[in-house]
Design a protein around this motif. Structure first.
Motif, mmCIF file in Angstrom:
data_model
loop_
_atom_site.group_PDB
_atom_site.id
_atom_site.type_symbol
_atom_site.label_atom_id
_atom_site.label_comp_id
_atom_site.label_asym_id
_atom_site.label_seq_id
_atom_site.Cartn_x
_atom_site.Cartn_y
_atom_site.Cartn_z
ATOM 1 N N TYR A 286 36.114 43.835 30.147
ATOM 2 C CA TYR A 286 36.162 42.289 31.092
ATOM 3 C C TYR A 286 35.218 42.182 31.856
ATOM 4 O O TYR A 286 33.917 43.117 32.529
ATOM 5 C CB TYR A 286 37.380 42.903 31.845
ATOM 6 C CG TYR A 286 38.008 41.181 32.129
ATOM 7 C CD1 TYR A 286 38.864 40.141 32.110
ATOM 8 C CD2 TYR A 286 37.193 41.203 34.375
ATOM 9 C CE1 TYR A 286 38.787 39.342 32.655
ATOM 10 C CE2 TYR A 286 37.251 39.879 34.811
ATOM 11 C CZ TYR A 286 38.130 38.898 34.425
ATOM 12 O OH TYR A 286 38.365 37.685 34.738
ATOM 13 N N ARG B 261 36.621 37.071 29.422
ATOM 14 C CA ARG B 261 37.645 36.888 30.522
ATOM 15 C C ARG B 261 39.273 36.709 29.280
ATOM 16 O O ARG B 261 40.160 36.212 30.124
ATOM 17 C CB ARG B 261 37.557 35.523 31.335
ATOM 18 C CG ARG B 261 37.011 36.203 32.413
ATOM 19 C CD ARG B 261 35.912 35.094 33.448
ATOM 20 N NE ARG B 261 36.556 33.936 33.490
ATOM 21 C CZ ARG B 261 35.294 33.423 32.723
ATOM 22 N NH1 ARG B 261 34.429 33.122 32.253
ATOM 23 N NH2 ARG B 261 35.738 31.949 32.834
ATOM 24 N N HIS C 267 36.538 38.119 42.461
ATOM 25 C CA HIS C 267 37.321 37.274 41.508
ATOM 26 C C HIS C 267 38.357 37.771 41.620
ATOM 27 O O HIS C 267 39.937 36.841 41.965
ATOM 28 C CB HIS C 267 37.018 37.389 40.223
ATOM 29 C CG HIS C 267 38.102 36.684 39.007
ATOM 30 N ND1 HIS C 267 37.976 34.578 38.776
ATOM 31 C CD2 HIS C 267 38.103 37.233 38.062
ATOM 32 C CE1 HIS C 267 38.574 35.008 37.985
ATOM 33 N NE2 HIS C 267 39.038 35.533 37.502
ATOM 34 N N THR D 93 33.987 31.543 28.795
ATOM 35 C CA THR D 93 34.492 33.015 28.307
ATOM 36 C C THR D 93 33.705 33.125 26.473
ATOM 37 O O THR D 93 34.392 32.153 26.398
ATOM 38 C CB THR D 93 36.019 33.626 28.218
ATOM 39 O OG1 THR D 93 36.356 35.112 27.831
ATOM 40 C CG2 THR D 93 36.372 32.707 27.701
ATOM 41 N N GLU E 87 42.625 36.874 31.221
ATOM 42 C CA GLU E 87 42.475 36.731 32.262
ATOM 43 C C GLU E 87 44.093 36.935 32.578
ATOM 44 O O GLU E 87 44.420 37.260 34.020
ATOM 45 C CB GLU E 87 42.361 35.150 32.371
ATOM 46 C CG GLU E 87 42.567 34.785 34.276
ATOM 47 C CD GLU E 87 40.778 35.368 34.685
ATOM 48 O OE1 GLU E 87 40.957 35.523 35.736
ATOM 49 O OE2 GLU E 87 39.331 36.086 34.155
#
Length: 329
Positions: free
Chosen positions: A216, A221, A281, A321, A224
């Motif tokens: 990741y 991503r 994040h 991504t 997620e």
């Protein structure tokens, strides 16, 4: 994950409290926690730890390997991630030499693969329950521990690298049964999962999962939703390849124009911006960047002090991504 306050640091040799004391803001050695504090397996650790895989690059200069790892501890990285198959035991051996009880370091290991020095890759999958137990025993021996605080079960459900075939396709329930048994026996303290899908994580949660290690990064991503589930369940998210990877088709965070621009504005490096973005994040992110170079080690630690303002975060969040285009063998 068990609730965490400010628990006593664990003696890596015996699994008992050491004589050092740690607070939320400092480690047992008194060093500030890089990236601040975060919970892991019932402990408070620095959000920037150290991944030991690259220590193998210093196999020919053991003194240099010892120096890099000792410096990591001095800089406040009290979460070290390792595995017996990292350098066929070399990383574990260096950790055993370097880490002292008073350092209060949480050593995390991994099972699900085993060294394969003569094979096409330096490791092969070892997914069967008997292999998982043998790997824990190998890690205990090479680390000189009576109990490993956290052991990750490395599966092959997602991410780049080895894929399970034939007898190495093992049901999660069978694997978790032996992992839970070893936890009950006191050989391991907590269970993590690595290279898993959302379905496997959901199935594993009732067994008590302390962390997830999946590939990741800012540019990869796809997981997620899984990260969100881990936030909700109080499970630490410990990404590998946090800056991308050398695997064919995997993008590199440092190549992104938005990352380069942010680094220039902040007077930092693109790699530091990529690590800082991960810390910003999600609150459950813990990093284990690996390096065999003391300068890179310092830069990784310094990334924990980088503050990203709203405009910078918006620009970085907008980076698409790209991992869905990766073709795996």
């Amino acid at each position: 994950m068990s609730p965490t306050g400010n628990p006593s640091p664990i003696n890596p040799s015996s699994g008992t409290p050491s004589s050092g004391t740690a607070s939320a803001g400092t480690t047992a050695t008194g060093a500030p926690r890089p990236g601040g504090p975060g919970p892991l397996a019932g402990r408070t650790v620095s959000r920037i730890g150290y991944g030991a895989m690259q220590l193998e690059r210093l196999r020919g200069d053991r003194a240099a390997a010892v120096a890099v790892l000792r410096r990591a501890v001095e800089l406040g990285t009290d979460h070290i991630d390792t595995a017996q198959f990292y350098g066929d035991g070399f990383a574990n051996d260096v950790i055993r030499e370097v880490v002292r009880p008073e350092d209060g370091v949480l050593v995390v290991s991994k099972v699900g693969a085993t060294p394969d020095p003569g094979g096409p890759a330096p490791m092969r999958l070892a997914q069967r329950p008997d292999e998982l137990r043998a790997s824990v025993e190998d890690n205990l021996k090479s680390l000189g521990l009576d109990r490993i605080p956290l052991v990750n079960l490395r599966r092959a459900d997602s991410g780049p690298g080895l894929k399970a075939e034939g007898g190495q396709v093992v049901d999660l329930d069978d694997q978790l049964a032996v992992m839970v048994a070893m936890r009950d026996e006191g050989k391991i303290g907590a269970i993590g999962l690595s290279s898993v899908s959302m379905d496997v994580l959901r199935r594993g949660i009732p067994a008590g999962i302390a962390c997830v290690q999946n590939a990741y990064s800012l540019v990869a991503r796809d997981d997620e939703d899984m990260l969100g589930l881990c936030v909700a369940e109080g499970i630490a998210w410990v990404p590998y390849f946090p800056l991308g990877s050398a695997f064919p088709g995997m993008p590199k965070v440092a190549d992104e124009p938005a990352v380069v621009a942010a680094a220039k504005a902040l007077g930092s490096t693109p790699a530091q911006v990529g690590l800082a973005w991960l810390l910003h994040h999600a609150p459950n992110v813990l990093l284990i960047p690996g390096t065999a170079d003391a300068g890179h080690l310092q830069a990784n630690v310094d990334a924990g002090a980088i503050v990203l303002d709203g405009a910078t975060l918006t620009a970085l969040d907008a980076v698409p991504t790209r991992s869905g285009d990766i073709q795996l063998r």
